[in-house]
Design a protein around this motif. Structure first.
Motif, PDB file in Angstrom:
ATOM      1  N   HIS A  69       5.144   7.898  -8.559  1.00 22.13           N
ATOM      2  CA  HIS A  69       3.957   8.653  -8.966  1.00 22.13           C
ATOM      3  C   HIS A  69       4.138  10.140  -8.704  1.00 22.13           C
ATOM      4  O   HIS A  69       4.801  10.545  -7.746  1.00 22.13           O
ATOM      5  CB  HIS A  69       2.719   8.174  -8.199  1.00 22.13           C
ATOM      6  N   LYS A  70       3.523  10.954  -9.559  1.00 21.15           N
ATOM      7  CA  LYS A  70       3.447  12.386  -9.294  1.00 21.15           C
ATOM      8  C   LYS A  70       2.423  12.581  -8.186  1.00 21.15           C
ATOM      9  O   LYS A  70       1.333  12.002  -8.229  1.00 21.15           O
ATOM     10  CB  LYS A  70       3.023  13.146 -10.551  1.00 21.15           C
ATOM     11  N   VAL A  71       2.821  13.360  -7.176  1.00 21.00           N
ATOM     12  CA  VAL A  71       1.970  13.568  -6.012  1.00 21.00           C
ATOM     13  C   VAL A  71       1.888  15.048  -5.679  1.00 21.00           C
ATOM     14  O   VAL A  71       2.704  15.848  -6.133  1.00 21.00           O
ATOM     15  CB  VAL A  71       2.484  12.787  -4.774  1.00 21.00           C
ATOM     16  N   SER A  72       0.903  15.377  -4.856  1.00 20.06           N
ATOM     17  CA  SER A  72       0.737  16.741  -4.364  1.00 20.06           C
ATOM     18  C   SER A  72       0.437  16.682  -2.876  1.00 20.06           C
ATOM     19  O   SER A  72      -0.353  15.843  -2.429  1.00 20.06           O
ATOM     20  CB  SER A  72      -0.414  17.424  -5.106  1.00 20.06           C
ATOM     21  N   ASP A  73       1.088  17.567  -2.116  1.00 18.46           N
ATOM     22  CA  ASP A  73       0.811  17.654  -0.683  1.00 18.46           C
ATOM     23  C   ASP A  73      -0.502  18.403  -0.501  1.00 18.46           C
ATOM     24  O   ASP A  73      -0.669  19.518  -1.007  1.00 18.46           O
ATOM     25  CB  ASP A  73       1.951  18.378   0.031  1.00 18.46           C
ATOM     26  N   LYS A  74      -1.442  17.804   0.221  1.00 16.38           N
ATOM     27  CA  LYS A  74      -2.769  18.387   0.421  1.00 16.38           C
ATOM     28  C   LYS A  74      -2.720  19.685   1.228  1.00 16.38           C
ATOM     29  O   LYS A  74      -3.619  20.511   1.115  1.00 16.38           O
ATOM     30  CB  LYS A  74      -3.682  17.387   1.142  1.00 16.38           C
TER      31      LYS A  74
ATOM     32  N   LYS B 237       0.830  -1.203   0.000  1.00 11.76           N
ATOM     33  CA  LYS B 237       0.000   0.000   0.000  1.00 11.76           C
ATOM     34  C   LYS B 237       0.868   1.257   0.000  1.00 11.76           C
ATOM     35  O   LYS B 237       0.595   2.219  -0.711  1.00 11.76           O
ATOM     36  CB  LYS B 237      -0.913  -0.002   1.229  1.00 11.76           C
ATOM     37  N   TYR B 238       1.924   1.246   0.777  1.00  9.99           N
ATOM     38  CA  TYR B 238       2.795   2.409   0.903  1.00  9.99           C
ATOM     39  C   TYR B 238       3.836   2.484  -0.209  1.00  9.99           C
ATOM     40  O   TYR B 238       4.130   3.562  -0.722  1.00  9.99           O
ATOM     41  CB  TYR B 238       3.453   2.436   2.278  1.00  9.99           C
ATOM     42  N   LEU B 239       4.385   1.353  -0.590  1.00 11.22           N
ATOM     43  CA  LEU B 239       5.416   1.352  -1.629  1.00 11.22           C
ATOM     44  C   LEU B 239       4.852   1.676  -3.006  1.00 11.22           C
ATOM     45  O   LEU B 239       5.578   2.162  -3.879  1.00 11.22           O
ATOM     46  CB  LEU B 239       6.138   0.005  -1.643  1.00 11.22           C
ATOM     47  N   ASP B 240       3.572   1.447  -3.214  1.00 14.80           N
ATOM     48  CA  ASP B 240       2.958   1.711  -4.517  1.00 14.80           C
ATOM     49  C   ASP B 240       2.955   3.189  -4.895  1.00 14.80           C
ATOM     50  O   ASP B 240       2.759   3.531  -6.051  1.00 14.80           O
ATOM     51  CB  ASP B 240       1.529   1.163  -4.575  1.00 14.80           C
TER      52      ASP B 240
ATOM     53  N   GLY C 278       5.495  17.010  -6.910  1.00 17.88           N
ATOM     54  CA  GLY C 278       6.700  16.336  -7.372  1.00 17.88           C
ATOM     55  C   GLY C 278       6.463  14.848  -7.489  1.00 17.88           C
ATOM     56  O   GLY C 278       5.318  14.383  -7.500  1.00 17.88           O
ATOM     57  N   VAL C 279       7.552  14.112  -7.575  1.00 15.90           N
ATOM     58  CA  VAL C 279       7.508  12.660  -7.716  1.00 15.90           C
ATOM     59  C   VAL C 279       7.928  12.009  -6.398  1.00 15.90           C
ATOM     60  O   VAL C 279       8.931  12.411  -5.807  1.00 15.90           O
ATOM     61  CB  VAL C 279       8.436  12.191  -8.863  1.00 15.90           C
TER      62      VAL C 279
ATOM     63  N   LEU D  61      -1.887   8.534 -12.201  1.00 13.69           N
ATOM     64  CA  LEU D  61      -1.858   7.097 -11.915  1.00 13.69           C
ATOM     65  C   LEU D  61      -0.767   6.347 -12.671  1.00 13.69           C
ATOM     66  O   LEU D  61      -0.497   5.193 -12.386  1.00 13.69           O
ATOM     67  CB  LEU D  61      -3.226   6.475 -12.211  1.00 13.69           C
ATOM     68  N   ASN D  62      -0.125   7.002 -13.628  1.00 15.60           N
ATOM     69  CA  ASN D  62       0.964   6.375 -14.373  1.00 15.60           C
ATOM     70  C   ASN D  62       2.297   6.808 -13.769  1.00 15.60           C
ATOM     71  O   ASN D  62       2.634   7.998 -13.809  1.00 15.60           O
ATOM     72  CB  ASN D  62       0.913   6.793 -15.849  1.00 15.60           C
TER      73      ASN D  62
END
Length: 84
Positions: A18-23, A11-14, A29-30, A72-73
């Motif tokens: 991925h490109k993410v954003s801090d809420k 769950k965590y390693l997945d 960033g990645v 998601l990619n």
């Protein structure tokens, strides 16, 4: 128990790659690293990439639960950590 632990870790390693954003801050960033500490915190290093002049920008740590996957990619294939 081993199967449950693998699913928990997956769950965590997945998030890696991925490109993410801090809420909270909107930092983007990645996700390049995940850390599990002794006190139960799970944190992710987010690398924002290069600045407009081509210089690497600083990566920052964020709590896993603050991050939202925005693509998601993954940007590259993740390692297979379950290889024996």
């Amino acid at each position: 128990m081993e199967v449950a632990l693998r699913l928990y870790m997956k769950k965590y390693l997945d998030i890696l790659g991925h490109k993410v954003s801090d809420k909270v801050t909107g930092f983007n960033g990645v996700a390049v690293s995940v850390s599990f500490d002794l006190y139960g915190c799970i944190q992710v290093v987010v690398n924002p990439g290069l600045s407009s002049d081509g210089k690497p920008m600083d990566s920052h740590w964020f709590d896993f639960n603050r991050l939202q996957v925005v693509d998601l990619n993954p940007v590259m294939k993740r390692p297979d950590y379950e290889k024996k």
